[in-house]
Design a protein around this motif. Structure first.
Motif, mmCIF file in Angstrom:
data_model
loop_
_atom_site.group_PDB
_atom_site.id
_atom_site.type_symbol
_atom_site.label_atom_id
_atom_site.label_comp_id
_atom_site.label_asym_id
_atom_site.label_seq_id
_atom_site.Cartn_x
_atom_site.Cartn_y
_atom_site.Cartn_z
ATOM 1 N N SER A 225 -5.714 10.763 -5.985
ATOM 2 C CA SER A 225 -5.434 9.477 -6.593
ATOM 3 C C SER A 225 -4.125 9.599 -7.368
ATOM 4 N N VAL A 226 -3.114 8.856 -6.942
ATOM 5 C CA VAL A 226 -1.775 9.046 -7.514
ATOM 6 C C VAL A 226 -1.538 7.982 -8.587
ATOM 7 N N THR A 227 -1.870 8.355 -9.814
ATOM 8 C CA THR A 227 -1.833 7.353 -10.886
ATOM 9 C C THR A 227 -0.565 7.430 -11.718
ATOM 10 N N ASN B 230 -11.906 1.748 7.584
ATOM 11 C CA ASN B 230 -12.518 0.546 7.027
ATOM 12 C C ASN B 230 -11.475 -0.453 6.514
ATOM 13 N N MET B 231 -10.340 0.064 6.051
ATOM 14 C CA MET B 231 -9.258 -0.860 5.653
ATOM 15 C C MET B 231 -8.796 -1.650 6.872
ATOM 16 N N ALA B 232 -8.606 -0.923 7.992
ATOM 17 C CA ALA B 232 -8.153 -1.586 9.217
ATOM 18 C C ALA B 232 -9.180 -2.633 9.642
ATOM 19 N N VAL C 229 -8.940 14.983 0.112
ATOM 20 C CA VAL C 229 -7.651 14.376 -0.253
ATOM 21 C C VAL C 229 -7.082 13.592 0.927
ATOM 22 N N ALA C 230 -7.245 14.123 2.122
ATOM 23 C CA ALA C 230 -6.772 13.407 3.312
ATOM 24 C C ALA C 230 -7.728 12.255 3.617
ATOM 25 N N SER C 231 -7.193 11.073 3.598
ATOM 26 C CA SER C 231 -8.030 9.887 3.783
ATOM 27 C C SER C 231 -8.374 9.688 5.263
ATOM 28 N N LYS D 164 0.522 16.799 8.843
ATOM 29 C CA LYS D 164 1.410 17.475 7.882
ATOM 30 C C LYS D 164 0.703 17.737 6.569
ATOM 31 N N GLU D 165 -0.129 16.807 6.116
ATOM 32 C CA GLU D 165 -0.660 17.012 4.766
ATOM 33 C C GLU D 165 -1.712 18.103 4.689
ATOM 34 N N ILE D 166 -2.418 18.372 5.784
ATOM 35 C CA ILE D 166 -3.443 19.425 5.642
ATOM 36 C C ILE D 166 -3.098 20.724 6.370
ATOM 37 N N ALA E 78 0.850 -1.196 0.000
ATOM 38 C CA ALA E 78 0.000 0.000 0.000
ATOM 39 C C ALA E 78 0.884 1.243 0.000
ATOM 40 N N CYS E 79 0.242 2.404 -0.099
ATOM 41 C CA CYS E 79 0.968 3.681 -0.009
ATOM 42 C C CYS E 79 0.254 4.567 1.017
ATOM 43 N N GLY E 80 1.008 5.462 1.605
ATOM 44 C CA GLY E 80 0.440 6.506 2.464
ATOM 45 C C GLY E 80 -0.419 5.941 3.573
ATOM 46 N N THR E 81 -1.574 6.553 3.733
ATOM 47 C CA THR E 81 -2.497 6.151 4.793
ATOM 48 C C THR E 81 -2.838 4.662 4.710
ATOM 49 N N ALA E 82 -3.005 4.170 3.496
ATOM 50 C CA ALA E 82 -3.350 2.750 3.341
ATOM 51 C C ALA E 82 -2.235 1.874 3.918
ATOM 52 N N SER E 83 -0.986 2.358 3.850
ATOM 53 C CA SER E 83 0.116 1.540 4.382
ATOM 54 C C SER E 83 0.092 1.540 5.917
ATOM 55 N N ILE F 41 -3.716 -2.792 -0.876
ATOM 56 C CA ILE F 41 -4.714 -2.042 -0.108
ATOM 57 C C ILE F 41 -4.756 -0.619 -0.656
ATOM 58 N N SER F 42 -5.919 -0.201 -1.083
ATOM 59 C CA SER F 42 -5.994 1.097 -1.750
ATOM 60 C C SER F 42 -7.415 1.638 -1.722
ATOM 61 N N GLN F 43 -7.551 2.895 -1.333
ATOM 62 C CA GLN F 43 -8.855 3.540 -1.378
ATOM 63 C C GLN F 43 -9.308 3.661 -2.826
ATOM 64 N N SER F 44 -8.467 4.312 -3.630
ATOM 65 C CA SER F 44 -8.860 4.605 -5.020
ATOM 66 C C SER F 44 -8.880 3.350 -5.889
ATOM 67 N N GLY F 45 -8.015 2.402 -5.544
ATOM 68 C CA GLY F 45 -7.867 1.234 -6.410
ATOM 69 C C GLY F 45 -7.118 1.565 -7.690
ATOM 70 N N GLU F 46 -6.533 2.764 -7.745
ATOM 71 C CA GLU F 46 -5.846 3.188 -8.971
ATOM 72 C C GLU F 46 -4.407 3.586 -8.711
ATOM 73 N N THR F 47 -3.919 3.509 -7.481
ATOM 74 C CA THR F 47 -2.575 3.986 -7.169
ATOM 75 C C THR F 47 -1.554 3.208 -7.993
ATOM 76 N N ALA F 48 -0.797 3.943 -8.821
ATOM 77 C CA ALA F 48 0.070 3.291 -9.808
ATOM 78 C C ALA F 48 1.085 2.368 -9.136
ATOM 79 N N ALA G 270 0.551 11.784 12.287
ATOM 80 C CA ALA G 270 1.561 12.724 11.772
ATOM 81 C C ALA G 270 1.291 13.050 10.305
ATOM 82 N N LEU G 271 0.901 12.020 9.540
ATOM 83 C CA LEU G 271 0.616 12.269 8.118
ATOM 84 C C LEU G 271 -0.577 13.211 7.966
ATOM 85 N N LYS G 272 -1.635 12.956 8.755
ATOM 86 C CA LYS G 272 -2.814 13.817 8.646
ATOM 87 C C LYS G 272 -2.439 15.260 8.933
HETATM 88 O O1 M6R Z 1 -5.944 5.471 -3.085
HETATM 89 P P1 M6R Z 1 -4.892 4.898 -2.183
HETATM 90 O O2 M6R Z 1 -5.428 4.421 -0.878
HETATM 91 O O3 M6R Z 1 -4.059 3.850 -2.861
HETATM 92 O O4 M6R Z 1 -3.930 6.120 -1.872
HETATM 93 C C1 M6R Z 1 -2.765 5.943 -1.127
HETATM 94 C C2 M6R Z 1 -2.195 7.262 -0.689
HETATM 95 O O5 M6R Z 1 -1.893 8.068 -1.801
HETATM 96 C C3 M6R Z 1 -3.140 8.020 0.230
HETATM 97 O O6 M6R Z 1 -3.502 7.280 1.345
HETATM 98 C C4 M6R Z 1 -2.490 9.345 0.686
HETATM 99 O O7 M6R Z 1 -1.427 9.081 1.545
HETATM 100 C C5 M6R Z 1 -3.522 10.254 1.344
HETATM 101 N N1 M6R Z 1 -3.296 11.603 0.942
HETATM 102 C C6 M6R Z 1 -3.499 10.199 2.827
HETATM 103 O O8 M6R Z 1 -4.387 11.048 3.439
#
Ligand code: M6R
Length: 606
Positions: free
Chosen positions: A602-604, A405-407, A397-399, A485-487, A298-303, A345-352, A481-483
């Motif tokens: 969504s980081v594609t 729900n992932m947890a 943008v901040a998840s 810093k990002e907002i 996963a990436c970011g919050t999902a990780s 694990i991914s919210q968007s399901g599109e993270t490259a 910490a991520l929440k």
């Molecule tokens: O869509 P994804 O769950 O794959 O996205 C992963 C990260 O890009 C995402 O969680 C990002 O870290 C958020 N900005 C966190 O709030």
């Protein structure tokens, strides 16, 4: 990263495209634009900044046309300028295109095209000129020929000024969905902007081209072979993509959590047998028994949600589990065999990065499964099974709710594996009970929002901040910490409590803020010692602790209480106050909470 939308039907396209862009703005928001065609003439408008600035421009003019395309950009090639904003046009002005993705060989293609006058610095403008070069009266054929030469990723929608009856769409690595309305079609990067108009959709796959005409849709591959596509129904409710009276999507989504958490666990918990049933796993009991290693990608919050999963799989099922940040996974020769189970694990399901890592794991013979929010997304379709987390549209943008729900789903998987191995029915039942109690307990945390807002005001002016946690609360510290810093753009670091003295403690001085998760679990005393260490350096401590813990006030300057629950389930509750804290700090600093700078939902791109 970018959002694209197209419309063809009997209504005026421009207002619908603008409405769609607002829904897609979370995918990118540095510039936007749209074009419609009427009587063989393109009419277009672009602006730098958020969709509001495009809307302002649109107020000053009437754009007529029943067909059009639009784009909201997150810059990859070229700076944030009007010229670089989409749509892009062929040099002869006959073809317009919106593009999400990266044309990797655009320099080579520029060489092939020779003497063309470009207005922008983008790879996309090269692509639309390539399409124009192949155009001989049939736009689909021109797109197909151009795409055969392209290396890279794209979701594109293309329009010819002389053809008000068809749009051409294609995808490779960047999502594209076609919504089927009543005598009209919508095309978009994801289903969110379609929900207001239809729930009947067709998902394009990589390497497919769709000709979307007033008379119907035809789909082809890049070899000009026709493909039959299924129409699918999406059960997301459009109202769930509205702010519903909240000031921001983020606050609304934080408050959604008790409800969407119930959606995630509904029908999946078996209290009597102390287990969970997640049918989507698609593995036989024999295959499940053979799993000797789990990798969570996963990436970011999902990780950080994945880190909670690691504790759960190891403790409940005794299966060695690793969490891999997707962008690192495929470059480090991971050891994988046919008994390895890999979850993406991914919210968007599109993270490259997550998608690429899953493909790598599949190539190496692992079982790959998805834990995904967006229905029909690429990861959901490319994995051989998995589970939707049912968080509904997450537009900030901040998840927040997706993490919860992932947890929850990871805990359910761990429970299911645990019960098929060594976990006793009694422990299984205790976990089920703890999971079922979460919505009510979460409600109790949310009730404290005014108090958390007050605390946020005390912390808003700091420039740096540490988050500390141990065990299951270490991922909570990471996410907190991520929440923040990002907002709020406050520099925040997170560490396991015991790690501080190995270096970071050098940064502490009088008044340095430390936010510590110190709930009543097996590591309470250890965490206490770590807080003594920071307190001795004059740090200002905000403690997240269990209801009834008065003693913590000896060390903490401020305290937020959370209800008691089972240790493994704690992270789901303990993250909520940190989400609220980050939110209120950001609001008090006048930050654009839902659209923080430099980020896209969504980081594609890799
Ligand atoms: O869509 P994804 O769950 O794959 O996205 C992963 C990260 O890009 C995402 O969680 C990002 O870290 C958020 N900005 C966190 O709030």
């Amino acid at each position: 990263m970018c959002g694209i939308i197209g419309y063809i039907g009997n209504k005026q396209a421009a207002p619908l495209l603008l409405q769609g862009l607002r829904r897609l703005e979370y995918r990118g928001y540095d510039s936007a634009g749209l074009v419609v065609t009427d009587n063989n003439i393109f009419d277009s408008v672009k602006s730098v900044g958020k969709i509001d600035s495009l809307a302002e421009k649109l107020k000053q003019r009437e754009m007529k046309g029943h067909i059009g395309i639009a784009h909201t950009r997150w810059a990859t090639h070229g700076g944030v300028t009007i010229e670089n904003a989409h749509p892009h046009f062929s040099a002869d002005g006959s073809i317009a295109m919106v593009h999400n993705g990266i044309v990797e060989n655009y320099r080579e293609l520029k060489g092939f095209l020779g003497d063309v006058s470009y207005k922008s610095e983008t790879d996309s403008e090269v692509l639309v000129n390539l399409i124009a070069r192949f155009y001989e009266g049939d736009l689909r054929t021109a797109v197909e020929k151009a795409l055969q030469k392209v290396r890279g990723t794209y979701g594109i929608v293309v329009m010819h000024k002389d053809n008000a009856d068809c749009l051409i769409a294609a995808r490779m690595g960047s999502p594209l969905v076609i919504g089927i309305g009543d005598g009209e079609y919508y095309l978009a990067s994801d289903a969110t902007p379609l929900l207001a108009h239809t729930n009947q959709v067709v998902f394009l796959n990589d390497g497919e081209i769709a000709e979307v005409c007033r008379s119907g849709i035809q789909t082809y591959n890049l070899k000009n072979e026709q493909i039959v596509k299924c129409v699918e129904q999406i059960d997301w409710d459009d109202a769930k993509a509205e702010k519903q009276g909240y000031d921001h999507f983020m606050l609304k989504e934080i408050h959604d959590q008790p409800t969407v958490y119930e959606d995630a666990i509904r029908g999946r918990i078996d209290l009597e047998d102390g287990t969970a049933h997640l049918g989507g796993l698609n593995m036989t009991p024999e295959q499940m028994n053979k799993v000797d290693r789990i990798i969570l990608i996963a990436c970011g919050t999902a990780s950080y949600a994945a880190m909670i999963g690691k504790y759960a799989f190891e403790r409940l099922a005794g299966i060695p589990t690793e969490v891999d940040v997707a962008s690192e996974f495929r470059y480090r020769d991971p050891i994988i065999n046919e008994n390895t189970l890999v979850f993406g694990i991914s919210q968007s399901g599109e993270t490259a990065d997550t998608l690429a890592a899953l493909r790598e794991a599949k190539r190496k013979g692992a079982f790959i499964r998805g834990i995904v929010n967006v229905v029909g997304s690429t990861i959901a379709r490319e994995t051989d099974g998995g589970t939707y987390i049912h968080a509904g549209p997450e537009l900030a943008v901040a998840s927040t709710k997706a993490y919860t729900n992932m947890a929850a789903i990871l805990l359910l998987y761990a429970l299911q594996f645990g019960r098929s191995r060594r976990l006793s029915i009694a422990t299984g039942q205790r976990i089920c009970k703890a999971l079922l109690e979460i919505p009510e307990k979460m409600g109790k945390v949310l009730e404290q929002k005014d108090k958390i807002k007050e605390i946020a005001l005390k912390y808003k002016d700091y420039k740096n901040c540490f988050f500390l946690g141990r065990g299951v609360n270490y991922p909570v510290a990471r996410e907190g910490a991520l929440k923040l810093k990002e907002i709020s753009y406050i520099h925040s670091e997170s560490y396991p409590g015991g790690e501080l003295k190995h270096g970071p403690i050098a940064l502490l001085s009088a008044g340095f803020p430390v936010i510590a998760i110190i709930t009543k679990n097996q590591l309470y005393d250890k965490m206490w010692s770590n807080l003594e260490e920071v307190k001795a350096r004059g740090a200002r401590v905000l403690a997240i602790t269990t209801e009834g813990d008065e003693k913590v006030k000896e060390l903490a300057d401020d305290v937020i209480y959370v209800p008691e629950t089972m240790e493994l389930v704690e992270p789901i509750l303990n993250t909520v106050p940190l989400q609220l804290l980050a939110y209120y700090v950001a609001v008090s600093l006048n930050r654009d909470v839902d659209r923080p700078r430099n980020l896209a939902k969504s980081v594609t791109v890799e």
